[in-house]
Motif scaffolding. Structure first.
Motif, PDB file in Angstrom:
ATOM      1  N   UNK B 235     -22.273 -34.979 -11.151  1.00 48.63           N
ATOM      2  CA  UNK B 235     -21.155 -34.818 -11.516  1.00 48.63           C
ATOM      3  C   UNK B 235     -21.143 -34.573 -13.139  1.00 48.63           C
ATOM      4  N   UNK B 236     -20.245 -33.806 -13.679  1.00 44.82           N
ATOM      5  CA  UNK B 236     -20.077 -33.361 -14.949  1.00 44.82           C
ATOM      6  C   UNK B 236     -18.875 -33.817 -15.474  1.00 44.82           C
ATOM      7  N   UNK B 237     -18.663 -34.163 -16.735  1.00 42.35           N
ATOM      8  CA  UNK B 237     -17.373 -34.373 -17.483  1.00 42.35           C
ATOM      9  C   UNK B 237     -16.801 -32.963 -18.275  1.00 42.35           C
ATOM     10  N   UNK B 238     -15.405 -32.843 -17.912  1.00 39.06           N
ATOM     11  CA  UNK B 238     -14.868 -31.789 -18.663  1.00 39.06           C
ATOM     12  C   UNK B 238     -13.623 -32.314 -19.355  1.00 39.06           C
ATOM     13  N   UNK B 239     -13.390 -31.769 -20.395  1.00 39.27           N
ATOM     14  CA  UNK B 239     -12.431 -32.242 -21.171  1.00 39.27           C
ATOM     15  C   UNK B 239     -11.285 -31.188 -21.739  1.00 39.27           C
ATOM     16  N   UNK B 240     -10.315 -31.728 -21.786  1.00 37.88           N
ATOM     17  CA  UNK B 240      -8.928 -30.897 -22.179  1.00 37.88           C
ATOM     18  C   UNK B 240      -7.519 -31.447 -22.351  1.00 37.88           C
ATOM     19  N   UNK B 246      -5.522 -26.775 -22.095  1.00 37.44           N
ATOM     20  CA  UNK B 246      -5.875 -27.430 -20.591  1.00 37.44           C
ATOM     21  C   UNK B 246      -7.126 -28.014 -20.719  1.00 37.44           C
ATOM     22  N   UNK B 247      -7.670 -27.877 -19.268  1.00 33.33           N
ATOM     23  CA  UNK B 247      -9.147 -27.956 -19.309  1.00 33.33           C
ATOM     24  C   UNK B 247      -9.987 -26.869 -19.828  1.00 33.33           C
ATOM     25  N   UNK B 248     -11.139 -27.210 -20.292  1.00 35.98           N
ATOM     26  CA  UNK B 248     -11.928 -26.195 -20.763  1.00 35.98           C
ATOM     27  C   UNK B 248     -12.472 -26.189 -22.253  1.00 35.98           C
ATOM     28  N   UNK B 249     -11.617 -27.382 -22.854  1.00 35.13           N
ATOM     29  CA  UNK B 249     -11.740 -27.549 -24.319  1.00 35.13           C
ATOM     30  C   UNK B 249     -13.310 -28.029 -24.905  1.00 35.13           C
ATOM     31  N   UNK B 250     -13.837 -28.753 -23.822  1.00 34.57           N
ATOM     32  CA  UNK B 250     -15.205 -29.417 -23.938  1.00 34.57           C
ATOM     33  C   UNK B 250     -15.734 -29.632 -22.821  1.00 34.57           C
ATOM     34  N   UNK B 251     -17.111 -29.454 -22.570  1.00 35.92           N
ATOM     35  CA  UNK B 251     -17.745 -29.959 -21.209  1.00 35.92           C
ATOM     36  C   UNK B 251     -19.176 -30.452 -21.545  1.00 35.92           C
TER      37      UNK B 251
END
Lengths: 138, 438
Positions: B235-240, B246-251
């Motif tokens: 499981x990975x954390x994705x931030x946006x 939207x999503x994809x700012x950081x991961x």
């Protein structure tokens, strides 16, 4: 042979026991004995039924546990006092006890949750007390 | 480690100095563009007496005033758009987790870049073109579904755009289609895991799930462990944030110690939310992000209200982009109970560590006299109770003690029946505020 008891965790609010009883009625399970132990916000419903396997299935989703209890018919010769005295003298601790809701095999029965189920049954049988088995519920 | 890393783009490992030079160049052109073209930002910059020519090093960023959600509301719906309207190809509307919704706009270039950022994130997590990815984030006004979708499409993975909801069908699709990657909110992932077991399936044997792309709400390490035990191994954390794209700012990369924030698109700062002062690396505060590669709606020093800290140390994965720590919560989620600051995520962290408890909980805020009080309701696991009330009272005490040891706060815990608390298919509502009612 000890008897299966099903214990169900329910919140202390209206309708929870009804939900349990309704689910069992729907699959034609007969409740032979029950008791509700309350502890503030929640309670534990303990049940002895004629068909434990079906009951566990019917109660899917409830938080529950299954354990073994000793069930003894109460007659003049085997009164509650006699049973309690015998077990006390043999250092068996009774955690809790209740009686059946309807006669089982002709008599009301005493249900005992003890610290050592096997030893308790052995002591009772050696002293000529009848101990019920799941078959007696048929 | 680095040799194992697969980079989607070489820019992921460009050296720090070049990256910072690039940031400065892009920052300056963003400021120039807003100064000249956007009446609102132009006025704000002039009021703060900042000219584009004042931006000569990255530290000069701190001269620029912050942008807040209020700036977006004042300019509702399209006041902050910095291009001709005919260049806009998309609007998204934020979910309005806090207050009114806000509108964000994209040009074709913005959508293209957004897709690339998501492709980088998914690639970083190990998603490949051979993967089948089920996207159970909401599609529509919410950015979650489409953002991940573009990234997965860019990688060439096979997408099942299931959107959120209809959990049993989601599970059937996962099983029948051999889905290997699941993207959704972590709370929905927990609900899916619970339903898989109810359906009589074993996620490890009956499903092929490998990677989880979980974001849009903060989640703790103990929830990661639960998801690993009950759903999938990675499981990975994705931030946006919709305001930023939207999503994809950081991961997270495979090191799973913080999220790489794509520095060729965003400049991250951590500030003291009270004074606005910029904090140093590893100091916890509010994450502030400046977009430096956006056409339709660039934002200068946008206050995300998310609490994090910045890690500038080189990452063993080989990426040079700085990392933000996993989000602890929103500033406005922070509860002040009897003088103690509490984030719901801290309570979740404690609860998810206790074996006998289920995944669902609720934090209930009430008022006792002039003070705020909180109570936690948490479900027990179906198989984790006893026939003796005393054992359950002991469990309740154990939970209360563990919360006390983390928060230094006495919190009343109510154990409730499995299935009795509301489930969420999107962002979970964990806090029930009854303070206005008492």
């Amino acid at each position: 042979m000890p008897i299966t008891q099903i214990s169900i965790f329910v919140e202390n609010k209206p309708g929870r026991f009804a939900e349990v009883a309704t689910r069992l009625a729907r699959v034609q399970v007969k409740i032979l004995a029950f008791c509700i132990a309350d502890a503030g916000d929640f309670g534990i419903i303990r049940l002895i039924v004629d068909r434990p396997e079906q009951s566990i299935k019917a109660l899917e989703g409830f938080a529950k546990s299954v354990n073994q209890v000793v069930v003894i018919p109460i007659t003049e010769q085997t009164s509650v006092a006699k049973i309690a005295n015998l077990l006390g003298s043999k250092k068996i601790n009774i955690d809790y006890a209740y009686t059946s809701a309807i006669p089982i095999d002709g008599n009301l029965a005493l249900i005992l949750r003890v610290n050592d189920t096997e030893k308790t049954e052995k002591i009772l049988m050696e002293n000529n007390f009848k101990v019920l088995t799941q078959k007696d519920f048929g | 480690m680095e040799s194992q890393t697969s980079f989607y783009s070489d820019i992921e490992r460009i050296n720090r100095k070049e990256l910072e030079d690039l940031q400065l160049k892009k920052l300056r052109s963003t400021v120039e563009s807003l100064y000249d073209k956007n009446p609102y930002f132009g006025r704000k910059l002039r009021q703060a007496q900042v000219k584009p020519s004042d931006i000569n090093k990255l530290e000069d960023l701190s001269k620029i005033p912050f942008t807040t959600k209020d700036d977006l509301r004042i300019n509702y719906p399209t006041g902050l758009i910095n291009v001709e309207m005919d260049k806009v190809v998309r609007f998204h509307v934020s979910s309005g987790t806090t207050g009114d919704p806000t509108v964000v706009a994209y040009t074709k270039y913005d959508i293209d870049k957004w897709s690339e950022l998501n492709a980088r994130c998914l690639n970083m997590m190990g998603v490949k073109k051979e993967d089948v990815i089920q996207i159970a984030y909401g599609y529509g006004l919410f950015t979650g579904g489409l953002g991940i979708h573009y990234g997965a499409e860019r990688l060439g993975a096979a997408i099942i755009p299931s959107s959120a909801g209809n959990t049993k069908r989601q599970i059937k699709l996962m099983k029948d289609m051999g889905v290997t990657v699941l993207a959704c909110t972590p709370s929905y992932a927990l609900y899916i895991a619970e339903t898989i077991i109810q359906e009589g399936l074993n996620p490890k044997k009956d499903l092929k799930l490998r990677i989880g792309v979980f974001g849009a709400e903060p989640w703790s390490e103990s929830v990661r462990k639960r998801l690993m035990d009950n759903l999938l191994p990675e499981p990975y954390d994705i931030y946006g944030l919709s305001e930023l794209c939207g999503p994809g700012v950081a991961a997270e990369c495979h090191i799973k110690d913080g999220l790489h924030i794509w520095a060729d698109h965003f400049i991250a700062e951590i500030i003291d939310p009270k004074t606005g002062e910029v904090l140093g690396p590893d100091e916890e505060g509010e994450l502030v992000v400046t977009t430096i590669d956006k056409e339709a709606m660039p934002l200068l020093r946008y206050r995300t209200r998310d609490v994090s800290c910045l890690n500038l140390e080189p990452c063993p994965c080989g990426r040079t982009h700085p990392k933000i720590s996993r989000i602890k919560g929103r500033n406005d989620d922070m509860l002040k109970i009897r003088g103690v600051n509490v984030f719901p995520s801290q309570i979740e962290y404690v609860l998810a560590r206790i074996e006998e408890l289920g995944d669902q909980y609720q934090i209930i805020l009430t008022k006792s006299g002039p003070l705020d009080d909180l109570k936690v309701k948490v479900e027990v696991k179906p198989n984790a109770v006893s026939d003796k009330p005393w054992d359950i009272i002991q469990l309740k005490k154990k939970v209360e003690n563990e919360i006390y040891s983390v928060l230094n706060l006495h919190v009343e815990v109510d154990l409730v029946e499995p299935g009795s608390l509301p489930r969420s298919e999107g962002k979970a509502k964990r806090v029930l505020d009854l303070r206005g009612l008492s």
